[in-house]
Enzyme design. Structure first.
Site, PDB file in Angstrom:
ATOM      1  N   SER A   1      28.123  36.467  47.395  1.00  0.00           N
ATOM      2  CA  SER A   1      29.251  37.048  47.968  1.00  0.00           C
ATOM      3  C   SER A   1      30.483  37.217  47.130  1.00  0.00           C
ATOM      4  CB  SER A   1      29.624  35.844  49.187  1.00  0.00           C
ATOM      5  OG  SER A   1      30.430  36.510  49.944  1.00  0.00           O
ATOM      6  N   GLU A   2      31.099  38.286  47.209  1.00  0.00           N
ATOM      7  CA  GLU A   2      31.900  38.667  46.254  1.00  0.00           C
ATOM      8  C   GLU A   2      33.089  37.759  46.044  1.00  0.00           C
ATOM      9  OE1 GLU A   2      30.748  40.543  48.344  1.00  0.00           O
ATOM     10  OE2 GLU A   2      32.451  42.112  49.135  1.00  0.00           O
ATOM     11  N   ASN A   3      33.250  37.245  47.050  1.00  0.00           N
ATOM     12  CA  ASN A   3      34.606  36.295  46.805  1.00  0.00           C
ATOM     13  C   ASN A   3      34.385  35.153  46.039  1.00  0.00           C
ATOM     14  OD1 ASN A   3      33.159  35.365  49.118  1.00  0.00           O
ATOM     15  ND2 ASN A   3      34.686  34.063  49.780  1.00  0.00           N
TER      16      ASN A   3
ATOM     17  N   SER B   1      33.057  36.895  39.715  1.00  0.00           N
ATOM     18  CA  SER B   1      32.075  37.647  40.509  1.00  0.00           C
ATOM     19  C   SER B   1      31.789  39.328  40.392  1.00  0.00           C
ATOM     20  CB  SER B   1      32.852  37.405  42.217  1.00  0.00           C
ATOM     21  OG  SER B   1      31.983  37.895  43.047  1.00  0.00           O
TER      22      SER B   1
END
Lengths: 234, 219, 219, 234
Positions: C46-48, C88
């Protein structure tokens, strides 16, 4: 279950390393170097390699072991003192040496792993390092364009690792290891202690497992001290 | 009497300011850590990944995994932190480190510095020096005023390959404290017992001498 | 019968390969996580800042400090790791994430994708979509074959502002599975009960139809 | 002793923030946002500010509180949904909005803190984001040149911090906070728990204290959940 990266040992881990390849090796001086993989590469006698590593070891340890057997064609480093055999090969022209400012070396490895092909830095402007490089002024200060570095294999050493390839480094043995782990097409991690997935706190991992393709628990770490400096009690 | 290495380090320590992060190079600069004035707090950065570097460990307590950029075993102070080399040079390049102290083979009156390479001799590399001099707001060079042949190391322009251009702001030598500005060395202080004439004789670059040149106060 | 959203997610799940790191966008893509084949292992990014994202937490166990890029409360799988946004996107940009699945408003036969902006309408932003589509080696678009007006979303060229160019490699819609190559949509599979004619009628861009178009196998 | 960065609270921490300044605010959605400093800025009524923040909060929380009072002149973000007042101000032209791909936003903040004035990235090539930007091909793939971002003040929120300014974040509340901490001329950190120097493990610190100029222990964290998603047991 996480993706399992475990291999049996240094031999399996180094499978596929071939003559003429470009390798990154973590470590600063003799601190945090992948001792097991270096020993294995001496044994397998891979030659003609280009080593991207901040230093070149000492005569009888670290990358010095590969130098002794003339396995290294080219060193890409920021500082290569403390090694007589290195000096001999360099001065005789047997060994190519590409010297890079330490911060640029670190950032170029990170850039290689992060998909950033080039970036501007002030380091080296006005010196021979800048020769042939694009110069551009930002905020009134000249900067040079530096490119990303990658490697066929990156070989790093961590303190702890888990089966998913997550790594935790100890103290200054961290140094170049995290960026190099990012920049290897295949990244090999040797660790002092290999634990099951879930045993490391996800919040305190230095190198996420995605950057590591092969991991194994090393043996017999010597962890030699290059400059033993102490003070006396009392 | 000209200063010895410890004297140079003591004089440099007087340049430290409360709240500064400081990177000390190998050699004389390393000694500066021993003479921080008691009424200020500074933290030492080591470019291999330490903030809050402490003194050498007690005999028997050294840790192969905890070294400084000179590869010497060190300790951590309370409040220290550890980071990778990219983050370390992000601090340096991003000018979060207020002061860099390093040695030099030559310094020019324009603030150029040469300290990494002598043509024809084994080149060990620049390490982090090029990053440090390209970025720090305050760069103090710690060195002998002359080389082993007695030739000045403070020159109109450097003859050796450069480490950085127009970056050195201050020089502390065995003979004097000097500031570099407007393309000249400006004499700030004399080492105890050293005359302005001696300093003039040892300085090849343009030297600006004010009417009054106080003597350094070294404990 | 055309696939519903769950059906599209199930079909996309068949594209997953053992050992892949996968980023799932908001909407249909998120559902893919529920249908990973049992004989393979994948990890969701998840890019966060999560690798090894797990399912939603049990009621009462949600943690405000642990969310996914859709701002939903989630959990971590064993072997998970947490990192900052720069790291990320280093993973994403550096092509360490093998597959991105995301929704789209339009896809062109050259692989262009538009999914972030409709001129004249409130623009919420591209979030991480531009980084994801510019970098991933495999990009699967999950969407309805036509929009609410019944117009094809598979076009000769996109009319909306682009998110990325020449990047989409595969599309799974309610009607079909398609591959993009050589400037055309190539029909791979029909949704159960959907005819080639229906797919042709719903595809505005150039569609290459092989002699035999198998029907999807969806459990 | 380490350099002490402790201030009394949000009021002292935000001293010097003036109308028209550029601020970075950490957080992703409502996760990891500096609640105390936002409340303080509402109270001090600073206006005309440019906010660099991945999101813009919701109507009645996070940056939405500053939007309500029209204190924000410009938002620099990657995603700004979930906020009606934002939408109204944006569509009416009262609020400027600069939308940036999320990865480029993160990297541009890091670059600002790391003294890298510009770098190449593939993100946004061929889109309107690339308009006016230099395009260059590397390895056969076009990239665009993106510049560094800095701010007069960066305001971040951490889980734990020590008097030396060292920070540890919890789970995904880390997000943009570490890079923004690097990029502020003055960086303010509010933390849930402030401890003495030496109490945090030097090896597990996410943001070294050098990046933080002011630190305080916040109070009354609401930590609102934006999308509460759960499953049922059994």
């Amino acid at each position: 279950m996480a993706i399992n990266k475990v291999v049996a040992g240094a031999q399996e881990a180094t499978t596929g390393i071939e003559d003429g390849m470009t390798l990154m090796l973590g470590g600063f001086g003799l601190c945090g170097i992948p001792e097991n993989c270096i020993a294995e590469m001496v044994k397998m006698n891979v030659t003609g390699i280009t080593c991207i590593s901040n230093n070149a070891g000492v005569d009888d340890f670290g990358l010095g072991l590969l130098l002794q057997k003339k396995q290294i064609k080219k060193m890409v480093s920021s500082y290569v003192g403390e090694n007589d055999e290195f000096e001999r090969q360099m001065l005789s022209g047997e060994l190519e040496v590409d010297l890079i400012p330490q911060g640029s070396l670190a950032e170029r490895c990170r850039a290689g792993g992060a998909g950033i092909p080039a970036f501007f830095t002030p380091a080296g402007y006005g010196t021979e390092i800048a020769e042939g490089k694009e110069v551009r002024e930002f905020n009134g200060k000249p900067h040079i364009l530096e490119s990303a570095l990658t490697a066929d294999f990156a070989i790093v050493k961590a303190w702890k690792g888990d089966t998913a390839g997550n790594l935790v480094f100890k103290a200054t043995a961290r140094n170049f290891n995290p960026m190099m782990a990012m920049a290897g097409k295949i990244t090999i991690a040797e660790v002092e202690e290999l634990v099951e997935e879930g045993e490391l706190d996800p919040n305190t991992i230095h190198t996420p497992g995605i950057f590591v393709q092969r991991i194994f628990q090393g043996t017999g770490y010597e962890k030699r001290i290059e400059q033993r400096t102490v003070r006396q009690k009392g | 009497m000209a200063l010895d290495k410890v004297g140079i380090a003591k004089r440099i320590a007087q340049e430290l300011r409360d709240g500064w992060y400081v990177n000390l190079g190998i050699g004389i600069p390393t000694l500066v850590a021993n003479f921080v004035p008691q009424d200020i707090t500074v933290e030492f950065q080591s470019e291999n990944g330490i903030l809050g570097m402490g003194p050498f460990p007690f005999d028997g307590e050294e840790d192969a995994d905890l070294i400084n950029a000179g590869k010497q075993t060190v300790t951590l102070m309370p409040g220290a932190s550890i980071f990778d080399s990219a983050t370390s040079f992000a601090m340096i390049r991003g000018q979060h480190v207020q002061l860099t102290v390093l040695g030099a083979m030559e310094v020019s009156q324009d603030g150029d510095i040469a300290n990494w390479k002598i043509p024809g001799r084994m080149v060990k590399g620049m390490g982090g020096a090029m990053d440090l001099v390209a970025s720090a707001e305050n760069i103090i060079v710690a060195m002998m005023h002359t080389n082993k042949k007695g030739e000045s190391k403070l020159l109109p322009s450097c003859s050796l390959p450069l480490t950085g251009v127009g970056c050195v702001t201050r020089i502390i030598t065995n003979l004097a404290a000097l500031e570099i500005k407007n393309g000249a060395f400006h004499l700030l202080e004399r080492a105890p017992g050293v005359s302005v004439e001696e300093i003039k004789a040892a300085t090849a670059g343009e030297l600006v001498v004010p009417e009054n040149v106080p003597e350094m106060k070294i404990d």
